[in-house]
Scaffold this motif. Structure first.
Motif, PDB file in Angstrom:
ATOM      1  N   GLN A   1     -34.524 171.572  -0.410  1.00 43.48           N
ATOM      2  CA  GLN A   1     -34.753 172.746  -1.247  1.00 43.48           C
ATOM      3  C   GLN A   1     -35.216 173.927  -0.399  1.00 43.48           C
ATOM      4  O   GLN A   1     -34.721 175.044  -0.554  1.00 43.48           O
ATOM      5  CB  GLN A   1     -35.801 172.413  -2.298  1.00 43.48           C
ATOM      6  CG  GLN A   1     -36.353 173.607  -3.045  1.00 43.48           C
ATOM      7  CD  GLN A   1     -37.651 173.267  -3.760  1.00 43.48           C
ATOM      8  OE1 GLN A   1     -37.831 172.166  -4.253  1.00 43.48           O
ATOM      9  NE2 GLN A   1     -38.544 174.216  -3.812  1.00 43.48           N
TER      10      GLN A   1
ATOM     11  N   ASN B   1     -33.819 170.226  -6.568  1.00 46.30           N
ATOM     12  CA  ASN B   1     -32.392 170.249  -6.244  1.00 46.30           C
ATOM     13  C   ASN B   1     -31.717 171.549  -6.643  1.00 46.30           C
ATOM     14  O   ASN B   1     -30.490 171.632  -6.634  1.00 46.30           O
ATOM     15  CB  ASN B   1     -31.700 169.046  -6.890  1.00 46.30           C
ATOM     16  CG  ASN B   1     -32.119 167.760  -6.229  1.00 46.30           C
ATOM     17  OD1 ASN B   1     -31.841 167.532  -5.064  1.00 46.30           O
ATOM     18  ND2 ASN B   1     -32.846 166.938  -6.955  1.00 46.30           N
TER      19      ASN B   1
ATOM     20  N   LYS C   1     -28.411 173.504  -4.868  1.00 47.83           N
ATOM     21  CA  LYS C   1     -27.627 172.578  -4.047  1.00 47.83           C
ATOM     22  C   LYS C   1     -26.291 172.290  -4.716  1.00 47.83           C
ATOM     23  O   LYS C   1     -26.164 172.338  -5.929  1.00 47.83           O
ATOM     24  CB  LYS C   1     -28.373 171.246  -3.874  1.00 47.83           C
ATOM     25  CG  LYS C   1     -29.683 171.372  -3.129  1.00 47.83           C
ATOM     26  CD  LYS C   1     -30.378 170.034  -3.054  1.00 47.83           C
ATOM     27  CE  LYS C   1     -31.754 170.173  -2.425  1.00 47.83           C
ATOM     28  NZ  LYS C   1     -32.470 168.888  -2.415  1.00 47.83           N
TER      29      LYS C   1
ATOM     30  N   SER D   1     -37.217 167.887  -1.387  1.00 47.68           N
ATOM     31  CA  SER D   1     -38.029 169.096  -1.256  1.00 47.68           C
ATOM     32  C   SER D   1     -37.714 169.828   0.046  1.00 47.68           C
ATOM     33  O   SER D   1     -37.658 171.056   0.086  1.00 47.68           O
ATOM     34  CB  SER D   1     -39.524 168.761  -1.312  1.00 47.68           C
ATOM     35  OG  SER D   1     -39.858 168.231  -2.571  1.00 47.68           O
TER      36      SER D   1
END
Length: 100
Positions: free
Chosen positions: A26, A71, A74, A23
């Motif tokens: 993120q 995610n 990423k 998180s």
């Protein structure tokens, strides 16, 4: 540039699973950082959370909303950090990372 995100140009190397650390990665990505997620050969355990799509789904573990949520945005790479090649690849990533 006025429209550039505050963390644009920052490269983050993330070695984490579950909820809290992904998180955080993120959020860094949301602010413009390039986040590279390093996963073990079996993948992040959160990939295998039940998707909630029900029994009709041929593989209920295929699409974990939680995994995709924390995610998103990423880049991901699989490294076996128990092998020499995996360690060498990790060192190469670390040499180019701003945040680890």
């Amino acid at each position: 540039m006025a429209d550039e995100l505050p963390l644009a140009g920052v490269r983050v190397l993330e070695l984490s699973i579950a909820i809290a650390a992904p998180s955080a990665g993120q959020v860094l990505g949301d602010y413009g950082a390039e986040v590279i997620k390093v996963e073990p050969p079996a993948g992040d355990t959160q990939r295998y959370m039940v998707s909630g799509l029900g029994k009709e789904d041929a593989d209920p573990y295929r699409n974990s909303p939680h995994f995709y949520s924390v995610n998103r945005g990423k880049r991901s790479i699989v490294l076996d950090l128990k092998s020499r090649a995996g360690i060498a690849a990790m060192h190469a990533l670390l040499a180019r990372a701003d945040v680890f």
